[in-house]
Design an enzyme around this catalytic site. Structure first.
Site, PDB file in Angstrom:
ATOM      1  N   ASN A   9      24.890  58.257   8.144  1.00  0.00           N
ATOM      2  CA  ASN A   9      24.585  59.363   7.228  1.00  0.00           C
ATOM      3  C   ASN A   9      24.798  58.849   5.811  1.00  0.00           C
ATOM      4  O   ASN A   9      25.927  58.749   5.343  1.00  0.00           O
ATOM      5  CB  ASN A   9      25.515  60.540   7.550  1.00  0.00           C
ATOM      6  CG  ASN A   9      25.367  61.686   6.563  1.00  0.00           C
ATOM      7  OD1 ASN A   9      24.437  61.701   5.759  1.00  0.00           O
ATOM      8  ND2 ASN A   9      26.291  62.641   6.608  1.00  0.00           N
ATOM      9  N   TRP A  10      23.691  58.525   5.145  1.00  0.00           N
ATOM     10  CA  TRP A  10      23.807  57.920   3.812  1.00  0.00           C
ATOM     11  C   TRP A  10      24.152  58.930   2.732  1.00  0.00           C
ATOM     12  O   TRP A  10      24.420  58.545   1.583  1.00  0.00           O
ATOM     13  CB  TRP A  10      22.491  57.206   3.453  1.00  0.00           C
ATOM     14  CG  TRP A  10      22.215  55.954   4.251  1.00  0.00           C
ATOM     15  CD1 TRP A  10      23.013  55.417   5.236  1.00  0.00           C
ATOM     16  CD2 TRP A  10      21.089  55.080   4.123  1.00  0.00           C
ATOM     17  NE1 TRP A  10      22.439  54.265   5.726  1.00  0.00           N
ATOM     18  CE2 TRP A  10      21.257  54.031   5.064  1.00  0.00           C
ATOM     19  CE3 TRP A  10      19.955  55.077   3.312  1.00  0.00           C
ATOM     20  CZ2 TRP A  10      20.326  53.004   5.202  1.00  0.00           C
ATOM     21  CZ3 TRP A  10      19.034  54.045   3.453  1.00  0.00           C
ATOM     22  CH2 TRP A  10      19.222  53.019   4.390  1.00  0.00           C
ATOM     23  N   LYS A  11      24.077  60.205   3.025  1.00  0.00           N
ATOM     24  CA  LYS A  11      24.360  61.245   2.023  1.00  0.00           C
ATOM     25  C   LYS A  11      23.518  61.001   0.757  1.00  0.00           C
ATOM     26  O   LYS A  11      22.413  60.493   0.854  1.00  0.00           O
ATOM     27  CB  LYS A  11      25.865  61.325   1.739  1.00  0.00           C
ATOM     28  CG  LYS A  11      26.669  61.466   3.047  1.00  0.00           C
ATOM     29  CD  LYS A  11      28.105  61.817   2.858  1.00  0.00           C
ATOM     30  CE  LYS A  11      28.784  61.865   4.223  1.00  0.00           C
ATOM     31  NZ  LYS A  11      30.158  62.311   4.171  1.00  0.00           N
ATOM     32  N   HIS A  95      26.179  69.983   8.814  1.00  0.00           N
ATOM     33  CA  HIS A  95      27.213  69.073   8.293  1.00  0.00           C
ATOM     34  C   HIS A  95      28.209  69.879   7.457  1.00  0.00           C
ATOM     35  O   HIS A  95      27.811  70.819   6.744  1.00  0.00           O
ATOM     36  CB  HIS A  95      26.571  67.968   7.453  1.00  0.00           C
ATOM     37  CG  HIS A  95      27.553  66.893   7.098  1.00  0.00           C
ATOM     38  ND1 HIS A  95      28.450  67.040   6.064  1.00  0.00           N
ATOM     39  CD2 HIS A  95      27.797  65.688   7.656  1.00  0.00           C
ATOM     40  CE1 HIS A  95      29.205  65.957   6.004  1.00  0.00           C
ATOM     41  NE2 HIS A  95      28.826  65.117   6.962  1.00  0.00           N
ATOM     42  N   GLU A  97      29.596  69.370   4.720  1.00  0.00           N
ATOM     43  CA  GLU A  97      29.291  69.457   3.281  1.00  0.00           C
ATOM     44  C   GLU A  97      28.238  70.530   3.018  1.00  0.00           C
ATOM     45  O   GLU A  97      28.287  71.215   1.993  1.00  0.00           O
ATOM     46  CB  GLU A  97      28.843  68.079   2.763  1.00  0.00           C
ATOM     47  CG  GLU A  97      30.042  67.144   2.614  1.00  0.00           C
ATOM     48  CD  GLU A  97      29.725  65.669   2.793  1.00  0.00           C
ATOM     49  OE1 GLU A  97      28.556  65.268   2.690  1.00  0.00           O
ATOM     50  OE2 GLU A  97      30.675  64.901   3.065  1.00  0.00           O
ATOM     51  N   GLU A 167      32.970  66.546  13.907  1.00  0.00           N
ATOM     52  CA  GLU A 167      33.464  65.960  12.665  1.00  0.00           C
ATOM     53  C   GLU A 167      34.558  66.848  12.079  1.00  0.00           C
ATOM     54  O   GLU A 167      34.254  67.829  11.378  1.00  0.00           O
ATOM     55  CB  GLU A 167      32.325  65.841  11.645  1.00  0.00           C
ATOM     56  CG  GLU A 167      31.221  64.909  12.069  1.00  0.00           C
ATOM     57  CD  GLU A 167      30.503  64.311  10.862  1.00  0.00           C
ATOM     58  OE1 GLU A 167      30.420  63.082  10.798  1.00  0.00           O
ATOM     59  OE2 GLU A 167      30.078  65.066   9.986  1.00  0.00           O
ATOM     60  N   GLY A 173      35.391  61.246   4.995  1.00  0.00           N
ATOM     61  CA  GLY A 173      35.493  60.599   3.694  1.00  0.00           C
ATOM     62  C   GLY A 173      36.921  60.444   3.188  1.00  0.00           C
ATOM     63  O   GLY A 173      37.135  60.150   2.019  1.00  0.00           O
ATOM     64  N   SER A 213      35.474  59.145   8.931  1.00  0.00           N
ATOM     65  CA  SER A 213      36.152  57.886   8.620  1.00  0.00           C
ATOM     66  C   SER A 213      36.070  56.853   9.744  1.00  0.00           C
ATOM     67  O   SER A 213      37.022  56.103   9.973  1.00  0.00           O
ATOM     68  CB  SER A 213      37.606  58.143   8.210  1.00  0.00           C
ATOM     69  OG  SER A 213      37.652  58.955   7.040  1.00  0.00           O
ATOM     70  N   GLY A 234      29.567  57.886   7.834  1.00  0.00           N
ATOM     71  CA  GLY A 234      29.214  58.099   6.429  1.00  0.00           C
ATOM     72  C   GLY A 234      29.421  56.824   5.636  1.00  0.00           C
ATOM     73  O   GLY A 234      28.577  55.927   5.620  1.00  0.00           O
ATOM     74  N   GLY A 235      30.577  56.716   4.978  1.00  0.00           N
ATOM     75  CA  GLY A 235      30.867  55.600   4.072  1.00  0.00           C
ATOM     76  C   GLY A 235      30.549  54.231   4.649  1.00  0.00           C
ATOM     77  O   GLY A 235      29.920  53.398   3.975  1.00  0.00           O
TER      78      GLY A 235
HETATM   79  P1  PGA Z   1      32.677  59.371   6.622  1.00  0.00           P
HETATM   80  O1  PGA Z   1      31.566  60.531   6.709  1.00  0.00           O
HETATM   81  O2  PGA Z   1      32.362  58.379   7.718  1.00  0.00           O
HETATM   82  O3  PGA Z   1      32.502  58.793   5.257  1.00  0.00           O
HETATM   83  O4  PGA Z   1      34.004  60.014   6.834  1.00  0.00           O
HETATM   84  C1  PGA Z   1      31.119  61.015   7.953  1.00  0.00           C
HETATM   85  C2  PGA Z   1      30.140  62.137   7.745  1.00  0.00           C
HETATM   86  O5  PGA Z   1      30.283  62.901   6.789  1.00  0.00           O
HETATM   87  O6  PGA Z   1      29.173  62.288   8.526  1.00  0.00           O
END
Ligand code: PGA
Length: 261
Positions: A9-11, A95, A97, A167, A173, A213, A234-235
């Protein structure tokens, strides 16, 4: 047996040029990978060029969000049909966010998930509790409500077009990943909730990822748990090295599963 699925997930990151470079490196480095599904979710503006670049590869493209209407006077929205047209085969929905910053409710998530499947994409349905909810022992109640909303219109025949991503909000994050046991326990209860809704054979074939994470350091321990069928990353998906390491960890868990003869 469920095929593990690793999704990056590149956001809100990467220009078209940056995304093409990263996608190309991932494509080349996972080309020999078998028995693990791999997808990346770039920003909307990069989906078409990246999907074209990945057309002859095993790596798929996902949207990060969409609207539930297919077309019309909905300024600023993107429909699952248009994501499909651009080359996406998956779309993330719900998600945390989106829920936290854009007000996506459980009902909205259900509408979007149904629209995604209706457009012949696979829905990656995200669920998870906040830190306060976990501390107050509300994790199962919260997830039950999120699942009730997300799956409200989804039939058991459509479950093959669904992946769930557990999640925990407190793990996203933050570097505070859930322990493999915490992730396994909650994911097993998600499977129980779904088996009550659809029956156990259906729930047993549905893939449930962990996200929050995930890194090359913790991926193998997490992915080795029996109910965890992949990761939403994500990251660590923004660098080819770390993302490919996580894909490799998933292949090791497949290899470690004894062959059924
Ligand atoms: P993260 O993000 O791996 O940076 O914690 C995961 C996500 O939001 O899907």
């Amino acid at each position: 047996m469920r095929t593990p699925i690793i999704i990056g997930n590149w956001k809100l990151n990467n220009t078209i040029a940056e995304g093409l470079a990263l996608a190309t490196e991932i494509k080349n480095r996972v080309a020999a990978t078998r028995h693990v599904d791999v997808a990346i979710a770039p920003v909307f503006t990069s989906i078409a060029p990246i999907a074209q670049r990945l057309a002859d590869s095993s790596v798929s493209v996902a949207g990060q969000n969409c609207y539930w209407e297919s077309s019309g006077a909905w300024t600023g929205e993107v429909s699952p049909q248009l994501l499909h047209d651009a080359g996406a085969r998956y779309c993330i929905v719900g998600h945390s966010e989106r829920r936290q910053y854009y007000g996506d409710t459980n009902v909205d998530v259900g509408r979007k998930a149904f629209a995604i499947i209706d457009a012949t994409l696979t829905a990656i349905i995200c669920v998870g509790e906040t830190h306060a909810e976990r501390t107050n022992n509300q994790t199962n109640d919260i997830i039950q409500k999120q699942i009730d909303g997300a799956f409200s219109a989804i039939s058991s025949q459509q479950l093959t077009h669904v992946v769930v991503a557990y999640e925990p909000v407190w793990a996203i994050g933050t570097g505070n990943t859930a322990t493999p046991d915490q992730a396994q326990t909650t994911i097993a209860s998600i499977r129980t909730i779904l088996s009550k809704r659809y029956g156990s054979p259906q729930a047993d074939t549905l893939r449930i990822q962990y996200g929050g994470s995930v890194s090359p350091k913790n991926a193998l321990d997490i992915l080795s748990k029996p109910d965890i069928d992949g990761a939403l990353v994500g990251g660590a998906s923004l660098k080819a090295d770390s993302f490919v390491e996580i894909v490799k960890a998933a292949t090791l868990t497949v290899a470690a599963t004894p062959m059924v003869r």
